[in-house]
Design a protein around this motif. Structure first.
Motif, PDB file in Angstrom:
ATOM      1  N   ARG A  22      -1.320   4.984 -19.390  1.00  0.00           N
ATOM      2  CA  ARG A  22      -0.735   4.589 -20.674  1.00  0.00           C
ATOM      3  C   ARG A  22      -0.749   3.079 -20.890  1.00  0.00           C
ATOM      4  NH1 ARG A  22       2.669   8.354 -23.336  1.00  0.00           N
ATOM      5  NH2 ARG A  22       2.549  10.434 -22.399  1.00  0.00           N
ATOM      6  N   ALA A  23      -0.856   2.303 -19.822  1.00  0.00           N
ATOM      7  CA  ALA A  23      -0.885   0.843 -19.928  1.00  0.00           C
ATOM      8  C   ALA A  23      -2.025   0.308 -19.071  1.00  0.00           C
ATOM      9  CB  ALA A  23       0.463   0.255 -19.496  1.00  0.00           C
ATOM     10  N   PRO A  24      -3.287   0.574 -19.469  1.00  0.00           N
ATOM     11  CA  PRO A  24      -4.432   0.238 -18.611  1.00  0.00           C
ATOM     12  C   PRO A  24      -4.616  -1.263 -18.380  1.00  0.00           C
ATOM     13  CG  PRO A  24      -5.165   0.946 -20.794  1.00  0.00           C
ATOM     14  CD  PRO A  24      -3.709   1.252 -20.715  1.00  0.00           C
ATOM     15  N   GLU A  25      -4.063  -2.113 -19.233  1.00  0.00           N
ATOM     16  CA  GLU A  25      -4.209  -3.554 -19.062  1.00  0.00           C
ATOM     17  C   GLU A  25      -3.187  -4.131 -18.084  1.00  0.00           C
ATOM     18  OE1 GLU A  25      -6.661  -5.438 -20.403  1.00  0.00           O
ATOM     19  OE2 GLU A  25      -7.435  -3.484 -20.981  1.00  0.00           O
ATOM     20  N   ALA A  26      -2.211  -3.336 -17.713  1.00  0.00           N
ATOM     21  CA  ALA A  26      -1.134  -3.839 -16.857  1.00  0.00           C
ATOM     22  C   ALA A  26      -1.592  -3.991 -15.411  1.00  0.00           C
ATOM     23  CB  ALA A  26       0.068  -2.898 -16.913  1.00  0.00           C
ATOM     24  N   THR A  27      -1.065  -5.008 -14.744  1.00  0.00           N
ATOM     25  CA  THR A  27      -1.212  -5.152 -13.298  1.00  0.00           C
ATOM     26  C   THR A  27       0.178  -5.209 -12.692  1.00  0.00           C
ATOM     27  OG1 THR A  27      -1.313  -7.583 -13.430  1.00  0.00           O
ATOM     28  CG2 THR A  27      -3.399  -6.374 -13.509  1.00  0.00           C
ATOM     29  N   LEU A  41       9.506  -4.704  -9.043  1.00  0.00           N
ATOM     30  CA  LEU A  41       8.097  -4.658  -9.422  1.00  0.00           C
ATOM     31  C   LEU A  41       7.792  -5.683 -10.509  1.00  0.00           C
ATOM     32  CD1 LEU A  41       5.471  -2.925  -8.995  1.00  0.00           C
ATOM     33  CD2 LEU A  41       6.236  -1.560 -10.949  1.00  0.00           C
ATOM     34  N   TRP A  42       6.866  -6.607 -10.210  1.00  0.00           N
ATOM     35  CA  TRP A  42       6.373  -7.551 -11.213  1.00  0.00           C
ATOM     36  C   TRP A  42       5.269  -6.874 -12.024  1.00  0.00           C
ATOM     37  CZ3 TRP A  42       8.640 -11.809 -12.745  1.00  0.00           C
ATOM     38  CH2 TRP A  42       9.433 -12.559 -11.858  1.00  0.00           C
ATOM     39  N   VAL A  43       5.314  -7.039 -13.343  1.00  0.00           N
ATOM     40  CA  VAL A  43       4.323  -6.462 -14.244  1.00  0.00           C
ATOM     41  C   VAL A  43       3.695  -7.586 -15.064  1.00  0.00           C
ATOM     42  CG1 VAL A  43       3.900  -4.798 -16.082  1.00  0.00           C
ATOM     43  CG2 VAL A  43       5.719  -4.367 -14.404  1.00  0.00           C
ATOM     44  N   SER A  44       2.374  -7.602 -15.139  1.00  0.00           N
ATOM     45  CA  SER A  44       1.649  -8.614 -15.913  1.00  0.00           C
ATOM     46  C   SER A  44       0.674  -7.934 -16.858  1.00  0.00           C
ATOM     47  CB  SER A  44       0.871  -9.557 -14.983  1.00  0.00           C
ATOM     48  OG  SER A  44       1.719 -10.172 -14.039  1.00  0.00           O
ATOM     49  N   GLY A  45       0.325  -8.634 -17.936  1.00  0.00           N
ATOM     50  CA  GLY A  45      -0.707  -8.147 -18.842  1.00  0.00           C
ATOM     51  C   GLY A  45      -0.220  -7.329 -20.013  1.00  0.00           C
ATOM     52  N   VAL A  46       1.075  -6.989 -20.043  1.00  0.00           N
ATOM     53  CA  VAL A  46       1.630  -6.193 -21.141  1.00  0.00           C
ATOM     54  C   VAL A  46       3.023  -6.707 -21.478  1.00  0.00           C
ATOM     55  CG1 VAL A  46       0.349  -4.072 -20.635  1.00  0.00           C
ATOM     56  CG2 VAL A  46       2.521  -4.499 -19.488  1.00  0.00           C
ATOM     57  N   ASP A  47       3.536  -6.266 -22.623  1.00  0.00           N
ATOM     58  CA  ASP A  47       4.890  -6.632 -23.016  1.00  0.00           C
ATOM     59  C   ASP A  47       5.836  -5.460 -22.770  1.00  0.00           C
ATOM     60  OD1 ASP A  47       4.450  -4.811 -25.071  1.00  0.00           O
ATOM     61  OD2 ASP A  47       3.949  -6.368 -26.530  1.00  0.00           O
ATOM     62  N   ALA A  54       5.678   3.630 -21.098  1.00  0.00           N
ATOM     63  CA  ALA A  54       4.827   4.169 -20.030  1.00  0.00           C
ATOM     64  C   ALA A  54       5.672   4.577 -18.833  1.00  0.00           C
ATOM     65  CB  ALA A  54       3.786   3.133 -19.622  1.00  0.00           C
ATOM     66  N   PHE A  55       6.646   3.744 -18.465  1.00  0.00           N
ATOM     67  CA  PHE A  55       7.570   4.100 -17.382  1.00  0.00           C
ATOM     68  C   PHE A  55       8.320   5.393 -17.715  1.00  0.00           C
ATOM     69  CE2 PHE A  55       8.200  -0.563 -15.808  1.00  0.00           C
ATOM     70  CZ  PHE A  55       7.078  -0.440 -15.019  1.00  0.00           C
ATOM     71  N   GLU A  56       8.822   5.485 -18.951  1.00  0.00           N
ATOM     72  CA  GLU A  56       9.640   6.638 -19.350  1.00  0.00           C
ATOM     73  C   GLU A  56       8.838   7.938 -19.311  1.00  0.00           C
ATOM     74  OE1 GLU A  56      11.120   5.621 -23.172  1.00  0.00           O
ATOM     75  OE2 GLU A  56      12.418   3.994 -22.433  1.00  0.00           O
ATOM     76  N   ALA A  57       7.534   7.844 -19.565  1.00  0.00           N
ATOM     77  CA  ALA A  57       6.690   9.045 -19.583  1.00  0.00           C
ATOM     78  C   ALA A  57       6.119   9.389 -18.217  1.00  0.00           C
ATOM     79  CB  ALA A  57       5.548   8.855 -20.591  1.00  0.00           C
ATOM     80  N   ASP A  58       6.395   8.571 -17.223  1.00  0.00           N
ATOM     81  CA  ASP A  58       5.815   8.769 -15.894  1.00  0.00           C
ATOM     82  C   ASP A  58       6.731   9.636 -15.037  1.00  0.00           C
ATOM     83  OD1 ASP A  58       4.794   8.457 -13.242  1.00  0.00           O
ATOM     84  OD2 ASP A  58       3.824   6.598 -13.876  1.00  0.00           O
ATOM     85  N   PRO A  59       6.282  10.819 -14.609  1.00  0.00           N
ATOM     86  CA  PRO A  59       7.154  11.702 -13.813  1.00  0.00           C
ATOM     87  C   PRO A  59       7.507  11.151 -12.440  1.00  0.00           C
ATOM     88  CG  PRO A  59       4.912  12.557 -13.920  1.00  0.00           C
ATOM     89  CD  PRO A  59       4.971  11.424 -14.889  1.00  0.00           C
ATOM     90  N   SER A  60       6.782  10.140 -11.951  1.00  0.00           N
ATOM     91  CA  SER A  60       7.107   9.572 -10.637  1.00  0.00           C
ATOM     92  C   SER A  60       8.212   8.516 -10.724  1.00  0.00           C
ATOM     93  CB  SER A  60       5.864   8.956  -9.988  1.00  0.00           C
ATOM     94  OG  SER A  60       5.440   7.794 -10.678  1.00  0.00           O
ATOM     95  N   ILE A  61       8.652   8.188 -11.936  1.00  0.00           N
ATOM     96  CA  ILE A  61       9.673   7.160 -12.139  1.00  0.00           C
ATOM     97  C   ILE A  61      10.919   7.781 -12.750  1.00  0.00           C
ATOM     98  CG2 ILE A  61      10.254   5.058 -13.426  1.00  0.00           C
ATOM     99  CD1 ILE A  61       7.370   4.200 -13.196  1.00  0.00           C
TER     100      ILE A  61
END
Length: 217
Positions: A22-27, A41-47, A54-61
């Motif tokens: 859902r956030a392919p530009e994120a690192t 967790l540091w996140v770069s490349g997205v706001d 993307a976090f909310e839709a991720d079943p691992s989170i």
């Protein structure tokens, strides 16, 4: 003999696969920590407006909380689902996390083990759980130079590719966009890797220059 190992693990076999999609530009990069609990967790490349859904839709989170927002990075406290055992599996035999970096659907995990037997048990456990844990590099700590321990594997790869393709030449032999494409990462991810690598190398050089001379005979 103490050993440094670098695993390359697909997110599909571990954590945050849906977030990568859902956030392919994120690192992603785990914050350095001396704690045995899972670091932030540091996140770069997205706001936040992109990464939080993307976090909310991720079943691992299970949940996430924004802790710090800078001009180019976001720091999140992330709680993972009970079904996620990757962190426990990595540390079960006494290994220590040194660096965890995620991009383009893959995690790059750098660890230190007290010996090769610990590394072997950890790798076997991951494989038994169905995790495609590729051992990208294994090095004895005693053979590492100062530069080796300071640069991450991703930074080293970016510098080597930049040199190979003539990025540092005048005029440049390749643009940053094309170099990023060669590495299979985003332009922003490459820019960040090179910037951090420059900072690391400059800091190491300045510290060496500022060290007092050895006057022992």
């Amino acid at each position: 003999m103490s050993t440094i190992a670098e695993f390359r693990i697909p997110a599909a076999d571990s954590v945050m696969s849906a977030t990568f999609e859902r956030a392919p530009e994120a690192t992603f990069e785990f914050e350095s920590s001396v704690s045995k609990s899972l670091p932030s967790l540091w996140v770069s490349g997205v706001d936040p407006g992109t990464i939080e859904p993307a976090f909310e839709a991720d079943p691992s989170i299970e949940s996430s909380e924004l802790l710090v927002e800078t001009d180019d990075r976001l720091l999140y406290d992330v709680e993972y689902a009970d079904s996620v055992h990757l962190y426990d599996d990595l540390l079960a035999d006494g290994g220590s996390l040194l660096d965890v970096y995620g991009a383009d659907g893959w995690w790059r995990i750098k660890m230190r083990f007290r010996n090769r037997e610990e590394l072997g048990r950890t790798h076997d456990r991951l494989v038994e759980r169905g995790v495609n844990a590729d051992l990208a590099r294994v090095t004895n700590v005693e053979r590492l130079t100062t530069a080796d321990t300071q640069l991450t594997a991703e930074q080293q790869e970016a510098l080597e590719a930049a040199l190979e393709y003539g990025y540092f030449e005048i005029p440049r032999g390749i643009s940053m966009e094309d170099l990023a494409a060669e590495l299979g990462i985003s332009h922003q991810a490459l820019s960040e890797r090179l910037r951090r690598a420059y900072e690391t190398l400059v800091d190491a050089e300045l510290r060496v220059q500022n060290e007092p001379p050895n006057t022992e005979s």
